[in-house]
Scaffold this active site. Structure first.
Site, mmCIF file in Angstrom:
data_model
loop_
_atom_site.group_PDB
_atom_site.id
_atom_site.type_symbol
_atom_site.label_atom_id
_atom_site.label_comp_id
_atom_site.label_asym_id
_atom_site.label_seq_id
_atom_site.Cartn_x
_atom_site.Cartn_y
_atom_site.Cartn_z
ATOM 1 N N ASP A 193 -6.385 -3.742 1.326
ATOM 2 C CA ASP A 193 -5.236 -3.419 0.479
ATOM 3 C C ASP A 193 -4.352 -4.642 0.234
ATOM 4 O O ASP A 193 -3.280 -4.518 -0.367
ATOM 5 C CB ASP A 193 -4.425 -2.245 1.043
ATOM 6 N N GLU A 234 -8.282 -11.872 9.607
ATOM 7 C CA GLU A 234 -8.972 -10.612 9.314
ATOM 8 C C GLU A 234 -9.636 -10.706 7.932
ATOM 9 O O GLU A 234 -9.054 -11.223 6.984
ATOM 10 C CB GLU A 234 -7.968 -9.451 9.325
ATOM 11 N N ARG A 254 0.517 -11.442 13.451
ATOM 12 C CA ARG A 254 -0.346 -10.947 12.364
ATOM 13 C C ARG A 254 0.340 -10.862 11.004
ATOM 14 O O ARG A 254 -0.145 -10.187 10.096
ATOM 15 C CB ARG A 254 -0.893 -9.559 12.744
ATOM 16 N N ASP A 270 -8.041 -2.270 17.326
ATOM 17 C CA ASP A 270 -6.718 -1.983 16.748
ATOM 18 C C ASP A 270 -6.219 -0.635 17.274
ATOM 19 O O ASP A 270 -6.870 0.397 17.078
ATOM 20 C CB ASP A 270 -6.842 -1.940 15.216
ATOM 21 N N HIS A 296 -14.914 -5.765 10.297
ATOM 22 C CA HIS A 296 -14.654 -4.421 10.845
ATOM 23 C C HIS A 296 -15.965 -3.685 11.065
ATOM 24 O O HIS A 296 -16.682 -3.407 10.099
ATOM 25 C CB HIS A 296 -13.861 -3.585 9.851
ATOM 26 N N HIS A 308 -3.127 -10.469 8.989
ATOM 27 C CA HIS A 308 -3.628 -9.240 8.399
ATOM 28 C C HIS A 308 -4.431 -9.587 7.143
ATOM 29 O O HIS A 308 -3.998 -10.412 6.345
ATOM 30 C CB HIS A 308 -2.420 -8.383 8.025
ATOM 31 N N GLU A 330 -4.645 -4.844 19.248
ATOM 32 C CA GLU A 330 -3.720 -4.992 18.120
ATOM 33 C C GLU A 330 -2.724 -3.841 18.084
ATOM 34 O O GLU A 330 -3.102 -2.685 18.297
ATOM 35 C CB GLU A 330 -4.568 -5.016 16.852
ATOM 36 N N ARG A 389 -14.056 -6.452 14.928
ATOM 37 C CA ARG A 389 -13.148 -5.385 15.355
ATOM 38 C C ARG A 389 -13.951 -4.094 15.454
ATOM 39 O O ARG A 389 -14.725 -3.779 14.548
ATOM 40 C CB ARG A 389 -12.021 -5.227 14.341
ATOM 41 N N ASN A 424 0.817 -1.218 0.000
ATOM 42 C CA ASN A 424 0.000 0.000 0.000
ATOM 43 C C ASN A 424 0.850 1.267 0.000
ATOM 44 O O ASN A 424 1.632 1.503 0.917
ATOM 45 C CB ASN A 424 -0.912 -0.038 1.242
ATOM 46 N N TYR A 442 -8.340 6.961 12.566
ATOM 47 C CA TYR A 442 -8.079 5.807 11.707
ATOM 48 C C TYR A 442 -9.170 4.747 11.900
ATOM 49 O O TYR A 442 -9.766 4.641 12.959
ATOM 50 C CB TYR A 442 -6.700 5.209 12.033
ATOM 51 N N TRP A 452 1.327 6.466 12.469
ATOM 52 C CA TRP A 452 -0.024 6.332 11.968
ATOM 53 C C TRP A 452 -0.450 4.910 12.078
ATOM 54 O O TRP A 452 -1.048 4.266 12.603
ATOM 55 C CB TRP A 452 -0.160 6.717 10.484
ATOM 56 N N GLU A 462 1.412 -6.902 11.499
ATOM 57 C CA GLU A 462 0.990 -6.707 10.108
ATOM 58 C C GLU A 462 2.049 -5.989 9.279
ATOM 59 O O GLU A 462 2.065 -6.118 8.059
ATOM 60 C CB GLU A 462 -0.353 -5.971 10.041
ATOM 61 N N HIS A 467 -3.190 0.582 16.460
ATOM 62 C CA HIS A 467 -2.427 1.140 15.338
ATOM 63 C C HIS A 467 -1.138 1.834 15.760
ATOM 64 O O HIS A 467 -0.835 2.955 15.299
ATOM 65 C CB HIS A 467 -3.326 2.059 14.493
#
Ligand code: EZ4
Ligand code: CO
Length: 402
Positions: free
Chosen positions: A316, A339, A283, A210, A122, A312, A236, A147, A37, A159, A402, A262, A212
């Protein structure tokens, strides 16, 4: 079984995907996902400029040898670009091996070790009410694990929140969008969000969240402790995992299960996390961690230490990746959860898949190979459309994870 062609197709059917196609002299075709990605063309060039020419004339049956040839042979090791490229080759060769044998890939990996693969979907919302509605919609679809993400009050954008009319897509704009972050607001909000869901839906569904990579280890310890009453299936990426030993501090403060990996691309990225039992779920994905061959090695190491898989599976990663993941998930002893976000249309016009979803479980199907047909002509109608993951800044303007 000589390889006669290897080519890379970059297309954007709903989002950008890099697809590797390998052909053999016997007329068999295999596909692999080489999508990274926001850095798609780097992997495409790594493959088409360097690895594809070396594939021509190689024996497609020699999967392990080909993996070692490109990993050790490059001299320069690891890294997301190289490992995603090697993954695409590896997955395409497993696809070819399955088609040659007339068997689904999971049969070549030892056969089904379970009847189905539990997946999590999700649910998200810009308010708790919107999150509840999405959560209920996932329960109605049969999901056994969900999630949950919701917008943090006081922050413009958080996010993991899907737009009202489509599934979540973290990449946008031909320069990265910029988000703002404030840790203390999040740390107060996340436990309230989880309490809200347990109050409304009870404890009969697995609840995931998550983080992140946004917390320091001690902040992650505080969050994990605060979430314990709501018994999450996992939290996560609570803190960036480059510093594997940091998870010792987190572990000393909470029994909330931890899922990480991930962004990892090799077994070396998670060696300490696994062997010190610092995580509960690993993951790593088939497309970013060196393909089926290397992912199985990671999961075998994890099995020795009681760590389960939790691959993961964001949108994407292309349908080729999801199919490959399901074959691995079905066959390993220490599967945890997979996931599953699905893919934006028109992905189904380009990737024709044979995996199925029912009652919260997926199955890769019994077509020979991976069970995914890639339609190159259809892909040509969706040209590459550069998009980037957001950049995250704290309220003082400094760049944050991020
Ligand atoms: O941000 O796949 O758990 N899923 C995630 C994803 C990642 C994207 C990055 O490309 O964290 O949404
Ligand atoms: Co994540």
């Amino acid at each position: 079984m000589k390889i006669t062609d290897a080519r890379v197709v970059v297309s954007s059917p709903g989002r950008n995907y890099v697809t590797l196609v390998i052909e053999t002299e016997d007329g068999l075709t295999g596909v692999g996902d080489a999508t990274l990605n926001g850095r798609e063309l780097a992997v495409a060039a790594y493959l088409s400029e360097h690895l594809c020419p070396m594939l021509i004339g190689r024996d497609a049956r020699r999967i392990e040898d080909t993996w070692q040839y490109f990993y050790k042979g490059a001299y320069w090791r690891r890294g997301p670009v190289a490992m995603t490229a090697i993954a695409a080759i590896d997955v395409a060769l497993w696809d070819i091996k399955g088609k040659a044998a007339g068997m689904p890939v999971y049969e070549l990996l030892g056969g089904a070790a379970r009847d189905g693969v539990m997946v999590y979907g999700h649910a998200s919302g810009s308010t708790l009410e919107a999150l509840s509605a999405d959560f209920q919609a996932h329960l109605d679809l049969g999901y056994k694990a969900i999630r949950a993400q919701a917008a943090v009050p006081g922050l413009d954008k958080t996010y993991g929140i899907a737009p009202a009319d489509n599934i979540y897509e973290p990449a946008s704009g031909n320069v990265p969008q910029e988000d703002r972050w404030e840790t203390s607001a999040y740390l107060d909000f996340a436990p309230a969000m989880m309490r809200h869901l347990r109050d409304e839906f009870g404890y009969g569904v697995h609840l995931l969240h998550d983080v992140h990579h946004r917390l320091t280890p001690i902040e992650a310890g505080r969050l994990g402790a605060a979430l314990e009453p709501y018994r999450p299936f996992w939290m996560e990426d609570p803190t960036p995992a480059e510093d594997q030993s940091a998870f010792r501090l987190l572990r000393s403060h909470t029994t909330t299960p931890v899922a990480v990996g991930e962004v990892f691309n090799s077994i070396w990225d998670c060696q300490q996390l696994i062997t010190e039992r610092l995580i509960d779920y690993i993951r790593t994905s088939v497309s970013h961690a060196g393909g089926i061959t290397h992912l199985r090695r990671i999961f075998s190491l994890a099995d020795l230490y009681g760590v389960r898989s939790g691959s993961h599976g964001a949108g994407d990663l292309s349908p080729v990746s999801l199919a490959a993941a399901l074959h691995v998930d079905l066959s390993i002893p220490n599967f945890g959860i997979q996931e599953y976000m699905g893919h934006r249309e028109p992905a189904s016009k380009v990737f024709r898949t044979s995996y199925t979803f029912a009652d919260g479980y997926m199955h890769p199907g019994d077509a020979p190979g991976l069970g995914v047909e890639f339609d190159e002509e259809a892909a040509a109608a969706y040209p590459f459309d550069p998009k980037y993951l957001p950049i995250n800044r704290r309220l003082d303007g400094s760049v944050h994870d991020w």
